[in-house]
Design an enzyme around this catalytic site. Structure first.
Site, mmCIF file in Angstrom:
data_model
loop_
_atom_site.group_PDB
_atom_site.id
_atom_site.type_symbol
_atom_site.label_atom_id
_atom_site.label_comp_id
_atom_site.label_asym_id
_atom_site.label_seq_id
_atom_site.Cartn_x
_atom_site.Cartn_y
_atom_site.Cartn_z
ATOM 1 N N LYS A 112 0.804 -1.216 0.000
ATOM 2 C CA LYS A 112 0.000 0.000 0.000
ATOM 3 C C LYS A 112 0.843 1.274 0.000
ATOM 4 C CE LYS A 112 -4.423 -1.728 1.357
ATOM 5 N NZ LYS A 112 -5.711 -1.448 1.950
ATOM 6 N N LYS A 195 -4.453 -8.442 -7.455
ATOM 7 C CA LYS A 195 -5.775 -8.709 -6.888
ATOM 8 C C LYS A 195 -6.746 -7.571 -7.190
ATOM 9 C CE LYS A 195 -6.393 -6.958 -2.177
ATOM 10 N NZ LYS A 195 -7.804 -6.654 -2.023
ATOM 11 N N LYS A 198 -10.415 -2.495 -3.771
ATOM 12 C CA LYS A 198 -11.181 -1.252 -3.719
ATOM 13 C C LYS A 198 -10.283 -0.071 -4.027
ATOM 14 C CE LYS A 198 -14.177 -2.492 0.139
ATOM 15 N NZ LYS A 198 -13.215 -2.790 1.211
HETATM 16 P P1 ATP Z 1 -8.639 -2.002 0.121
HETATM 17 O O1 ATP Z 1 -8.022 -1.938 -1.246
HETATM 18 O O2 ATP Z 1 -9.183 -0.687 0.611
HETATM 19 O O3 ATP Z 1 -7.775 -2.716 1.135
HETATM 20 P P2 ATP Z 1 -10.069 -4.420 -0.360
HETATM 21 O O4 ATP Z 1 -10.661 -4.582 -1.696
HETATM 22 O O5 ATP Z 1 -8.781 -5.150 -0.080
HETATM 23 O O6 ATP Z 1 -9.951 -2.875 -0.080
HETATM 24 P P3 ATP Z 1 -10.993 -4.984 2.301
HETATM 25 O O7 ATP Z 1 -12.120 -4.270 2.946
HETATM 26 O O8 ATP Z 1 -9.594 -4.637 2.702
HETATM 27 O O9 ATP Z 1 -11.171 -4.819 0.718
HETATM 28 O O10 ATP Z 1 -11.194 -6.546 2.497
HETATM 29 C C1 ATP Z 1 -12.448 -7.147 2.825
HETATM 30 C C2 ATP Z 1 -12.359 -8.649 2.606
HETATM 31 O O11 ATP Z 1 -12.317 -8.945 1.204
HETATM 32 C C3 ATP Z 1 -11.089 -9.282 3.198
HETATM 33 O O12 ATP Z 1 -11.433 -10.521 3.774
HETATM 34 C C4 ATP Z 1 -10.200 -9.495 2.011
HETATM 35 O O13 ATP Z 1 -9.293 -10.563 2.192
HETATM 36 C C5 ATP Z 1 -11.221 -9.810 0.937
HETATM 37 N N1 ATP Z 1 -10.727 -9.507 -0.413
HETATM 38 C C6 ATP Z 1 -10.330 -8.287 -0.849
HETATM 39 N N2 ATP Z 1 -9.957 -8.345 -2.139
HETATM 40 C C7 ATP Z 1 -10.121 -9.646 -2.523
HETATM 41 C C8 ATP Z 1 -9.910 -10.338 -3.750
HETATM 42 N N3 ATP Z 1 -9.453 -9.714 -4.827
HETATM 43 N N4 ATP Z 1 -10.184 -11.664 -3.804
HETATM 44 C C9 ATP Z 1 -10.643 -12.310 -2.706
HETATM 45 N N5 ATP Z 1 -10.861 -11.710 -1.528
HETATM 46 C C10 ATP Z 1 -10.615 -10.392 -1.420
HETATM 47 MG MG MG Z 2 -7.741 -4.794 1.725
#
Ligand code: ATP
Ligand code: MG
Length: 333
Positions: A112, A195, A198
């Site tokens: 990050k 991956k 968000k």
């Molecule tokens: P950010 O980029 O802000 O960290 P994020 O997309 O990683 O957002 P989080 O809120 O951090 O979302 O994660 C919420 C849940 O979704 C966690 O359990 C994380 O492991 C899962 N997750 C996030 N991205 C993925 C992905 N691409 N595939 C599978 N699981 C995911």
């Molecule tokens: Mg995350």
């Protein structure tokens, strides 16, 4: 019943398909056989720059999406992290048990801060995994349903629980990651080695559940595939096609080998993409409607959160009291 805890950050207007398939879908499935605590982790969301009005709106949207996905506040405890002060209190304690070097090895922090460098990053982003450990340990959690990207943080939570227990006496249950192999990591549609995320997806690479379904369908149709024509699961050689197969398999509950079989002979990438787009549209259309309907009535969402916070607080307070007692704090009368 085994205890389950997991959280999601209100860092975007919408959850994406990776959040749903990697985590939230499992949350829904675990409600009945587990004593489940699910949390919108707003404290984690301020580790990066944020807008207050937007944070509030996104937190509410997160709650609505969790309900739309199938969480039932009568069968699980759904709450917002900042409503339960014990999270930050235990985080401080665990921070004093975490080595600086140990925290420095967390790869999410490195990822990050890769683009902007660590100079401008907050201490909160650095200690994020410690707060996450507090989230989990407060509830004496057995299982934590998350995506693959959280595995290292889970390992830290386990280490901290074990360390506390061996120094001060048995206090915390040792949590286990619950990561479904098939959907542990959904990839960016335009960069299928990264991956879906968000905060860091390419603009066309993310499927946002609350987006216009037509936009999502178009993004699937424009997904990067691989050279060649064969539809087969091979993450190293064919990351784009493999990601689409994973998504289709998860949404239609057909196995990947059955899908590979289906596409043998004559059917090409265009057919695969059309089928994935159809499956995605079929899922997101009612999901989006349910979410928007729930958001029409913010008062009932507030009520659900108030009930959830009360239940969560009862458990969290007991764990914190025990930890503080073991640490040698004078227990407040
Ligand atoms: P950010 O980029 O802000 O960290 P994020 O997309 O990683 O957002 P989080 O809120 O951090 O979302 O994660 C919420 C849940 O979704 C966690 O359990 C994380 O492991 C899962 N997750 C996030 N991205 C993925 C992905 N691409 N595939 C599978 N699981 C995911
Ligand atoms: Mg995350």
């Amino acid at each position: 019943r085994p205890r389950v805890f997991s959280g999601i950050q209100p860092t975007a207007d919408s959850f994406h398909l990776g959040n749903y398939l990697g985590a939230v879908r499992q949350w829904v499935g675990m409600q009945d056989d587990h004593d489940a605590f699910y949390c919108v982790v707003d404290l984690h969301a301020i580790t990066v720059g944020h807008d207050p009005a937007l944070l509030r709106e996104r937190s509410l949207r997160s709650v609505a999406q969790l309900l739309a996905a199938g969480l039932d506040p009568d069968r699980c405890t759904l709450f917002v992290q900042s409503h339960v002060a014990e999270h930050t209190q235990l985080a401080w304690i665990l921070g004093c048990l975490t080595g600086f070097g140990e925290a420095s090895r967390m790869t999410q922090f490195k990822d990050k801060t890769q683009r902007q460098g660590t100079e401008g990053a907050t201490v909160g982003l650095f200690t994020y995994p410690v707060l996450m450990a507090a989230d989990i340990l407060l509830y004496q959690t057995d299982q934590v349903p998350v995506g693959e990207d959280q595995r290292q943080h889970l390992e830290l939570s386990r280490d901290l629980a074990q360390r506390f227990n061996s120094r001060y006496g048995d206090t915390f249950r040792i949590p286990e990651a619950y990561i479904l192999k098939e959907t542990a990591k959904i990839y960016d549609l335009q960069d299928p080695t990264a991956k879906m995320s968000k905060s860091a997806s390419t603009p066309g690479g993310i499927i946002e559940l609350l987006d216009d379904p037509k936009v999502s369908a178009k993004r699937i149709r424009s997904a990067v595939t691989d050279s060649g024509r064969e539809i087969r699961f091979d993450h190293d050689q064919k990351p784009g096609v493999s990601n689409l197969l994973t998504i289709l398999s998860a949404l239609t509950e057909q196995s990947v080998p059955a899908l590979e079989e289906h596409y043998v002979g004559g059917r090409g990438y265009g057919d695969l993409k059309r089928d994935v787009a159809d499956a995605v549209v079929e899922f997101v259309t009612p999901f989006r409607e349910r979410t928007l309907a729930l958001l029409e009535d913010p008062e009932s969402l507030d009520n659900i959160l108030a009930r959830g916070a009360e239940r969560a607080r009862a458990v969290a307070a007991e764990t914190l009291r025990e930890a503080e007692d073991r640490l040698g704090f004078i227990v407040a009368k």
